[in-house]
Scaffold this active site. Sequence first.
Site, PDB file in Angstrom:
ATOM      1  N   GLU A 210      73.259  20.333  51.919  1.00 17.97           N
ATOM      2  CA  GLU A 210      73.674  21.744  52.037  1.00 17.97           C
ATOM      3  C   GLU A 210      74.307  22.011  53.395  1.00 17.97           C
ATOM      4  O   GLU A 210      73.709  21.726  54.441  1.00 17.97           O
ATOM      5  CB  GLU A 210      72.455  22.652  51.835  1.00 17.97           C
ATOM      6  CG  GLU A 210      72.823  24.122  51.835  1.00 17.97           C
ATOM      7  CD  GLU A 210      71.626  25.029  51.507  1.00 17.97           C
ATOM      8  OE1 GLU A 210      70.704  24.589  50.781  1.00 17.97           O
ATOM      9  OE2 GLU A 210      71.618  26.170  51.994  1.00 17.97           O
TER      10      GLU A 210
ATOM     11  N   LYS B  55      62.035  28.540  50.751  1.00 13.31           N
ATOM     12  CA  LYS B  55      63.112  27.576  50.457  1.00 13.31           C
ATOM     13  C   LYS B  55      63.855  27.261  51.754  1.00 13.31           C
ATOM     14  O   LYS B  55      64.210  26.117  52.031  1.00 13.31           O
ATOM     15  CB  LYS B  55      64.038  28.156  49.389  1.00 13.31           C
ATOM     16  CG  LYS B  55      65.069  27.189  48.835  1.00 13.31           C
ATOM     17  CD  LYS B  55      66.338  27.125  49.639  1.00 13.31           C
ATOM     18  CE  LYS B  55      67.371  26.215  48.986  1.00 13.31           C
ATOM     19  NZ  LYS B  55      68.554  26.010  49.820  1.00 13.31           N
TER      20      LYS B  55
ATOM     21  N   ASP C 125      57.903  11.414  51.096  1.00 11.97           N
ATOM     22  CA  ASP C 125      58.021  11.863  49.707  1.00 11.97           C
ATOM     23  C   ASP C 125      58.186  13.393  49.672  1.00 11.97           C
ATOM     24  O   ASP C 125      57.207  14.126  49.831  1.00 11.97           O
ATOM     25  CB  ASP C 125      56.751  11.411  48.965  1.00 11.97           C
ATOM     26  CG  ASP C 125      56.716  11.823  47.514  1.00 11.97           C
ATOM     27  OD1 ASP C 125      57.501  12.707  47.110  1.00 11.97           O
ATOM     28  OD2 ASP C 125      55.885  11.270  46.772  1.00 11.97           O
TER      29      ASP C 125
ATOM     30  N   HIS D 242      77.820  30.911  56.367  1.00  7.93           N
ATOM     31  CA  HIS D 242      77.989  30.117  55.143  1.00  7.93           C
ATOM     32  C   HIS D 242      79.443  30.016  54.750  1.00  7.93           C
ATOM     33  O   HIS D 242      79.935  28.975  54.358  1.00  7.93           O
ATOM     34  CB  HIS D 242      77.210  30.766  53.994  1.00  7.93           C
ATOM     35  CG  HIS D 242      75.838  30.217  53.862  1.00  7.93           C
ATOM     36  ND1 HIS D 242      75.092  30.338  52.722  1.00  7.93           N
ATOM     37  CD2 HIS D 242      75.074  29.523  54.724  1.00  7.93           C
ATOM     38  CE1 HIS D 242      73.929  29.747  52.891  1.00  7.93           C
ATOM     39  NE2 HIS D 242      73.892  29.259  54.103  1.00  7.93           N
TER      40      HIS D 242
END
Length: 454
Positions: free
Chosen positions: A86, A282, A298, A395
């Site tokens: 991202e 998130k 992991d 962004h």
Amino acid sequence: MKKKTISGFSKLSKRGKIRWIVENFFKDPEAVARELKSYWLNNEEQQKILDGFSENTISNFHLPFGVAPNFVINGKAYAVPMVIEESSVVAAASSAAKFWMKRGGFHAKVLDSKKMGQLHFSWNGNVQKLQAVFEELKEKLHADTTHITANMVKRGGGILDIDLIDFTNQEENYYQLRVSFETCDSMGANFINSILEEFGRSLQAFMATHPIFDEAEREVDIIMAILSNYTPECVVRAWVECPIEDLGVFDGKMDAATFAKKYAKAIRIAQIDPYRATTHNKGIFNGIDAVILATGNDFRAIEAGGHTYAARDGQYRSLSSCKVENGIFKFWLDIPLAVGTVGGLTKLHPIAKRSLELLGNPSAHELMMVIAATGLAQNFAAVKSLVTTGIQKGHMKMHLKNILVHLEASEQEEEAATAYFENEVISFTAVRNYLNSLREKKFKGRKVLVEPQE
Ligand code: MEV
């Protein structure tokens, strides 16, 4: 006739697997086969190592490996390795790291590092009898697993505690042994699972022979033995703090006190509203997962445990908190991070090994602190943008870059477009039209140079 199913796929060679895949699933088999092979590593030995991690491999799937410098954590400087697809994440982590570097850096401490495992079993007997001999059973469980635990005990770890949990009020005859472990610098999955499976055999032997039990109570059915990815006692805290006025001015117009108040409100919203909490967390995992991946840990385990922790009081909430009190702005994150710096992929994956080297070959505790600080940095950067400029400004800059690459803009065109779109709304069409206008000016007479794509 295309064949979408096959038996014996795993037995095919890598080339054979590619052939079958491209011939049956793609329109242009030759080109796709060439492309898949073009991502094989030139170094056959290294390719073999990667192939050994998984099954049915046909190629490699690349992700960007970036670095966020200027992380000062407990007074020590780190350049943090991050693997993430991202855009803006590494830039955001770097800018937050630099921001806090000038304000005392990040602080972090490991609150505890207990890992958990469970032996789930069915048993139809008198639980008071089992409770009466539980200390005896525990001794046997410890004794029967010394061959597995000896090395870990030498390193300061091993089995910490074993509890009997009675679930029979929710599920007929269902009990579990809930076991806590210290696994030092390893994540400990194999260690824990091997012990739990051995516990299963020991428990059955114990129940089959102990005189306290009747004939009817001798049989134990082992349902499963497996670690738990919920590790609420393997938690690290990372925090930043400074006098409110040291926060500075934001976006040239928002003063420190207004920022602190608005920021704390945004964190509070993420604590009371699960919709916002999910997006908020998130953002934290943008940073956490990137370091987890870079260091060969992991990320699914970390995500699963983190989200359960976020819902530990029955409602899903923000993992981070903020306090503005007595003139001090304090922002912190508590998160369970069961990670390792030995074992698993950490030393096998050539880049994961380099990531750990970049971090100075940390212990698992130190790595927990670096990862938590990166999650906090990411969260700070995201919420800072949200309550000041809005997230789209940053962004869209990255989005513009991606569109320009897609439209094969030259360096000069990229420069011109970046300046032009500083104050314009960015969309694929707007960028395409702008490039066309530039190109038309340059090559008078040629019309649409970039075809519509939407
Ligand atoms: C985007 O990947 C992450 C954010 O949505 C996080 C947040 O909203 O706090 C920007």
